[in-house]
Design a protein around this motif. Sequence first.
Motif, short mmCIF file in Angstrom:
data_model
loop_
_atom_site.label_atom_id
_atom_site.label_comp_id
_atom_site.label_asym_id
_atom_site.label_seq_id
_atom_site.Cartn_x
_atom_site.Cartn_y
_atom_site.Cartn_z
N ALA A 1 0.83 -1.20 0.00
CA ALA A 1 0.00 0.00 0.00
C ALA A 1 0.87 1.26 0.00
CB ALA A 1 -0.93 -0.01 1.22
N VAL A 2 1.93 1.25 0.80
CA VAL A 2 2.80 2.43 0.86
C VAL A 2 3.46 2.66 -0.50
CG1 VAL A 2 4.92 3.33 1.88
CG2 VAL A 2 3.22 2.24 3.34
N VAL A 3 3.96 1.58 -1.10
CA VAL A 3 4.64 1.73 -2.39
C VAL A 3 3.68 2.21 -3.46
CG1 VAL A 3 5.79 0.43 -4.24
CG2 VAL A 3 6.44 0.04 -1.87
N MET A 4 2.48 1.61 -3.52
CA MET A 4 1.51 2.01 -4.54
C MET A 4 1.03 3.44 -4.33
SD MET A 4 1.32 -0.04 -6.93
CE MET A 4 0.00 0.86 -7.74
N PHE A 5 0.88 3.85 -3.06
CA PHE A 5 0.50 5.23 -2.75
C PHE A 5 1.56 6.17 -3.32
CE2 PHE A 5 -1.84 8.28 -0.19
CZ PHE A 5 -0.92 9.29 0.03
N ALA A 6 2.83 5.82 -3.10
CA ALA A 6 3.92 6.66 -3.59
C ALA A 6 3.94 6.67 -5.12
CB ALA A 6 5.26 6.15 -3.05
N VAL A 7 3.74 5.51 -5.73
CA VAL A 7 3.76 5.43 -7.20
C VAL A 7 2.63 6.27 -7.79
CG1 VAL A 7 3.33 3.88 -9.15
CG2 VAL A 7 4.88 3.18 -7.34
N LEU A 8 1.43 6.15 -7.22
CA LEU A 8 0.30 6.92 -7.74
C LEU A 8 0.53 8.41 -7.55
CD1 LEU A 8 -2.62 4.64 -6.50
CD2 LEU A 8 -2.01 5.09 -8.87
N TRP A 9 1.07 8.78 -6.38
CA TRP A 9 1.33 10.20 -6.14
C TRP A 9 2.34 10.73 -7.15
CZ3 TRP A 9 5.80 12.92 -4.79
CH2 TRP A 9 5.59 14.27 -4.47
N ILE A 10 3.42 9.98 -7.40
CA ILE A 10 4.45 10.41 -8.35
C ILE A 10 3.86 10.53 -9.75
CG2 ILE A 10 6.56 9.66 -9.55
CD1 ILE A 10 7.45 8.47 -6.84
N VAL A 11 3.10 9.52 -10.17
CA VAL A 11 2.57 9.52 -11.53
C VAL A 11 1.63 10.71 -11.75
CG1 VAL A 11 1.00 8.29 -13.09
CG2 VAL A 11 2.84 7.06 -11.95
N PHE A 12 0.74 10.94 -10.80
CA PHE A 12 -0.21 12.05 -10.99
C PHE A 12 0.45 13.41 -10.76
CE2 PHE A 12 -4.12 10.23 -12.26
CZ PHE A 12 -4.11 8.95 -11.78
N ARG A 13 1.47 13.45 -9.97
CA ARG A 13 2.22 14.69 -9.77
C ARG A 13 2.97 15.05 -11.05
NH1 ARG A 13 3.30 18.94 -8.60
NH2 ARG A 13 4.27 19.84 -6.76
N VAL A 14 3.58 14.03 -11.67
CA VAL A 14 4.31 14.26 -12.93
C VAL A 14 3.32 14.61 -14.04
CG1 VAL A 14 5.60 13.06 -14.75
CG2 VAL A 14 6.30 12.83 -12.37
N GLY A 15 2.14 14.00 -13.98
CA GLY A 15 1.15 14.24 -15.04
C GLY A 15 0.62 15.65 -15.05
N GLY A 16 0.78 16.36 -13.92
CA GLY A 16 0.31 17.74 -13.90
C GLY A 16 -1.05 17.87 -13.24
N ARG A 17 -1.36 19.05 -12.78
CA ARG A 17 -2.57 19.27 -11.99
C ARG A 17 -3.83 19.17 -12.83
NH1 ARG A 17 -1.17 24.72 -9.62
NH2 ARG A 17 0.84 24.47 -10.57
N ARG A 18 -3.72 19.35 -14.13
CA ARG A 18 -4.92 19.29 -14.95
C ARG A 18 -5.38 17.85 -15.20
NH1 ARG A 18 -8.37 22.79 -15.33
NH2 ARG A 18 -8.85 22.50 -17.53
N THR A 19 -4.56 16.90 -14.79
CA THR A 19 -4.89 15.49 -15.02
C THR A 19 -6.23 15.12 -14.43
OG1 THR A 19 -2.54 15.10 -14.79
CG2 THR A 19 -3.94 13.17 -14.85
N LEU A 20 -6.52 15.65 -13.24
CA LEU A 20 -7.74 15.26 -12.54
C LEU A 20 -8.73 16.40 -12.41
CD1 LEU A 20 -6.14 13.13 -9.70
CD2 LEU A 20 -7.36 12.30 -11.68
N ALA A 21 -8.54 17.46 -13.16
CA ALA A 21 -9.38 18.65 -12.96
C ALA A 21 -10.78 18.41 -13.52
CB ALA A 21 -8.73 19.86 -13.59
N ASP A 22 -11.00 18.82 -14.74
CA ASP A 22 -12.32 18.63 -15.34
C ASP A 22 -12.37 17.25 -15.98
OD1 ASP A 22 -12.20 22.06 -16.32
OD2 ASP A 22 -13.29 21.15 -14.66
#
Lengths: 163, 150
Positions: free
Chosen positions: B7-28
Motif C-alpha cells: 500500500a505504501v509503495v503504490m501510494f507513492a507510485v500513484l502520487w508520483i505519476v499524478f504529480r508528474v502528469g500535472g494538476r490538470r490530469t484530474l481537474a475537469d
Amino acid sequence: MAKPDEIEMERPDTFLSRERAVQRAGVVVLTLFVLAGAAGMFGNGPLSHATTSAGGIELRYERFGRTTAPTTIEVTVTTGAADGAPVRFRIERRFIERLDQLELRPEDVFKGFDDTHALFEVAAAGGRGHVELHFKPQDPGFRQTSVVTDGAGIAHLRQLIYF
Amino acid sequence: MNPVFRAVVMFAVLWIVFRVGGRRTLADITTFDFILLLVIGDAAQNAFVGDDFSLTTAALVIVTLLLLDLAVGRLSMRSARLRRIIDSAPVIVIDNGKVLDRVLSWEGMDLDEVLTAARERHGLERVDQIKYAIVERHGGISVVPKDGCG
C-alpha cells in the motif's frame, strides 16, 4: 504583502520553474519505463526471453520475471536416444526448492532429490527429451542455476524476479 | 510482500505519476477520464492485495492508505514548502488582463479553457474582462473579474 489592487496569493516562481523541470524529467522517465516494459525488461517481451545452449542442453526461459506472475523454464536435452528411451538431467536442488507453485509437464518426470540436485527423467521423442517447469515466484531476487546431464553437459540459467 | 508495504509503495507510485502528469490530469473529468480512473483503480487493486482476498488484508490496505493520506495532509499543513512539494502551488495564467501564454502552455492548457471557466462562473465574454485567472492546486480554474464586470 500584496498591494491594495493586487491579488493576495503566493507566487513561488522559482519553485514553479523547478517543478516544471522535474515534471519534464518525470515524463521522460515514465516514458522510458513504459518502453522498457514494452521491450520486455520487466517480463513478457522481445528482451525478456533467453535461450542458452551447451553440451546438448537447451534452456529457454524468461530473463526477467515478476512475483506471482506465471513463468516457464523449458529444458530440452538432445541425446539422439531412441523414442521412449530415458533422458535424464539434474537441476540444483536449492533452485528447485525455491520454485513456488511448481507444475511439471510431463507430470511424472521428477524422480526425487539427492544431496545437491533434483533428478528428472523423461522419455525421448525425436532424439530429445523436453520438460517444462511452470511456476509463480513469490519472492523477488536474482536466481541462477545449472542444468547438467549424465553426459557431462552443463547449461546455466540466470533470472531476475521483480516485485 | 506485506500488504502494508504494498500500500505504501503504490501510494507513492500513484502520487508520483499524478504529480508528474500535472494538476490538470484530474481537474475537469471527461467521460473518458472517468473510465481511465476506474481502469487505473482496477489495475492498482491487484498490486495492493496480490492473491490475498481476505477481509483483513483489504481492511489493512484501506486503513494504510487513509492514514497515509492523513499524514500527507498534516505534513502539507506544517510548511508552505512541503505543501508546494506535495500539492504544487496556484499559478496565475492571466495577470491584470494580460494572458501569460508561456505559463498557459506549461500548464498544458489553452486560452479557451480559461474563457470557458470565465463564462461558466461569471458570465464573462472576453479576456479583457478578466483581472486574474488562476489555475489552483486541484487543477480547477478560478477567475477574478475586473471591477464592474461579471
